[in-house]
Motif scaffolding. Structure first.
Motif, PDB file in Angstrom:
ATOM      1  N   THR A  20       0.845  -1.182   0.000  1.00 19.50           N
ATOM      2  CA  THR A  20       0.000   0.000   0.000  1.00 19.50           C
ATOM      3  C   THR A  20       0.884   1.236   0.000  1.00 19.50           C
ATOM      4  O   THR A  20       2.082   1.165   0.229  1.00 19.50           O
ATOM      5  N   ALA A  21       0.260   2.384  -0.204  1.00 16.80           N
ATOM      6  CA  ALA A  21       1.036   3.626  -0.256  1.00 16.80           C
ATOM      7  C   ALA A  21       1.774   3.853   1.053  1.00 16.80           C
ATOM      8  O   ALA A  21       2.918   4.279   1.084  1.00 16.80           O
ATOM      9  N   ALA A  22       1.078   3.509   2.187  1.00 18.86           N
ATOM     10  CA  ALA A  22       1.721   3.738   3.485  1.00 18.86           C
ATOM     11  C   ALA A  22       2.948   2.857   3.649  1.00 18.86           C
ATOM     12  O   ALA A  22       3.963   3.257   4.198  1.00 18.86           O
ATOM     13  N   HIS A  23       2.871   1.603   3.156  1.00 22.71           N
ATOM     14  CA  HIS A  23       3.978   0.675   3.314  1.00 22.71           C
ATOM     15  C   HIS A  23       5.063   0.849   2.252  1.00 22.71           C
ATOM     16  O   HIS A  23       6.113   0.247   2.349  1.00 22.71           O
ATOM     17  N   ALA A  24       4.785   1.656   1.246  1.00 26.27           N
ATOM     18  CA  ALA A  24       5.757   1.844   0.183  1.00 26.27           C
ATOM     19  C   ALA A  24       6.856   2.824   0.562  1.00 26.27           C
ATOM     20  O   ALA A  24       7.857   2.938  -0.118  1.00 26.27           O
ATOM     21  N   ALA A  25       6.657   3.562   1.687  1.00 26.17           N
ATOM     22  CA  ALA A  25       7.635   4.559   2.096  1.00 26.17           C
ATOM     23  C   ALA A  25       8.969   3.903   2.412  1.00 26.17           C
ATOM     24  O   ALA A  25       9.032   2.813   2.971  1.00 26.17           O
ATOM     25  N   ALA A  26      10.028   4.572   2.048  1.00 22.41           N
ATOM     26  CA  ALA A  26      11.381   4.087   2.328  1.00 22.41           C
ATOM     27  C   ALA A  26      12.129   5.155   3.116  1.00 22.41           C
ATOM     28  O   ALA A  26      11.795   6.337   3.059  1.00 22.41           O
TER      29      ALA A  26
END
Length: 420
Positions: A20-26
């Motif tokens: 998801t967009a939230a989990h895509a953060a690096a």
């Protein structure tokens, strides 16, 4: 039919594998985790040291007698360096930081001349009176919130009295790391004293010319004894503040002085390294200067103390000589800039003040209602805050007790729970 079913199954599997967009953060590329320490005192789960390679971070000045150096286990965490580069910071993780059930994690930001251990986890670490009371507890805000189910982190700064412009950038760094690790979009901030300034500056995009703006990732800002309208305590009580600083008088506290010259036991000594104003090639306390504001028109100046007039307004007194508070403000106070920048309406802000001027071992601020250091009116000042979601006065807590006093812990937990 079989081919269609295969396509559908493949699509479903693909959907499950796409974050998801939230989990895509690096973690941002300018941040490097240099070391992780799994064996940590005072109840923490782990500590990580990070380097922010953004050009602009500097090696700040430290008092040459070592009083501002890193100490305890923090020396190990900073790679054995007692005077670390200000582009480095520590990120502490409490037990349950990645597993506790509360959805919005909490980042604790400590104040001046402090560290995450003494501030949040073991108020008695520095010995008697270090917590503001005669008897210090062995646990603090970290354990309280962690036991209540919150995912708790704390930031540790390289310089104990450092530039809040740099430290505010590192607050944003810590939030970026937490977001990437937990897959969340927002974090709650709890800032104590000087740490409140760095936290508020981050959400207000008060930054150096090379700095990054606010990323829109803070849900709540909770301030504990924060100088929202500034403070003038060191200048307002004559030479009494300097007695705990000047080595010729037996002082050793890591705190700036309103004077550059002082007579102790007949010796007229010069210490530019302790000055609020950059003097003699030293600038060891920029973060304290940034918190200054005048209250002489509101609460007056303590005229019972030696050299009260020259201490506040500048000049040569009987025992001391200094530049005065206005020169220090002109050299870099940020209070007006912070208020004008404003906290965004999207950040629910809560203000807590202590009401007991009873800090053990110092001359307490007594010109008006205070926690011994910061006026209640400053800690509860709402200028520039768009959404004031709550205020509280904890009458029994002094300034150094705000990280562990039971009523403060309970109030912070209550505010965090709203909408959580």
């Amino acid at each position: 039919m079989r081919r269609l079913w295969t396509v559908v199954v493949a699509a479903l599997i693909g959907a499950l594998l796409v974050p998801t967009a939230a989990h895509a953060a690096a973690i941002p590329s300018y941040l490097t985790m240099e070391q992780r320490y799994p064996s940590v005192a005072n109840g923490w789960d782990s500590v990580e040291r990070y380097l922010d390679s953004t050009p602009g971070f500097t090696q700040e000045d430290y008092p040459p007698d070592g009083r501002g150096d890193q100490d305890g286990q923090r020396v190990t965490f900073f790679g054995g360096v007692k005077q670390p580069f200000s582009g480095r910071f520590l990120l502490y993780s409490a037990p349950g930081a990645t597993t506790n059930p509360k959805p919005v994690p909490v980042l604790l930001v400590h104040g001046a001349n402090d560290n995450p251990d003494r501030a949040w986890a073991n108020p008695g670490e520095s010995g008697g009176f270090g917590c503001g009371a005669v008897s210090c507890p062995g646990t603090g805000m970290m354990q309280y919130l962690s036991n209540a189910g919150y995912r708790v982190f704390a930031i540790g700064f390289a310089h104990k009295e450092g530039d809040n412009l740099m430290q505010a950038q590192e607050v944003g760094d810590a939030i970026a790391i937490i977001k990437a690790r937990l897959g969340v979009s927002t974090v709650d901030l709890v800032g104590w004293s000087k740490g409140e300034l760095a936290a508020r500056m981050y959400v207000s995009s008060v930054r150096p010319s090379w700095g990054r703006p606010y990323a829109g990732d803070v849900r709540k800002l909770i301030t504990l004894g924060g100088p929202n309208a500034g403070y003038d305590y060191p200048f307002a009580h004559g030479w009494s503040h300097d007695l705990s600083i000047w080595p010729e008088c037996g002082g050793s506290i890591n705190s700036p002085a309103p004077h550059t010259y002082m007579t102790c036991y007949g010796v007229y000594a010069y210490h530019p390294e302790f000055s609020f104003v950059p003097t003699g090639g030293y600038d060891c306390y920029p973060g304290q200067r940034q918190m200054l504001a005048r209250f002489d028109q509101t609460y007056g100046v303590d005229q019972t103390q030696q050299d009260w007039y020259t201490t506040y307004y500048g000049g040569q007194g009987f025992y001391t000589k200094g530049p005065g508070i206005q020169a220090a403000i002109d050299a870099g106070s940020l209070i007006s800039r912070i208020q004008q920048a404003g906290v965004p309406a999207s950040v629910s802000t809560y203000l807590l003040a202590g009401g007991s001027p009873s800090v053990v071992g110092i001359f307490n601020e007594d010109r008006g209602p205070s926690d011994g250091v910061v006026f209640e009116s400053s800690a509860l000042a709402t200028a520039g805050i768009a959404t004031v979601a709550g205020t509280a006065l904890v009458a029994g807590a002094n300034h150094l007790e705000l990280g562990w006093y039971p009523a403060v812990e309970a109030q912070v937990a209550t505010w965090l729970a709203e909408g959580n």
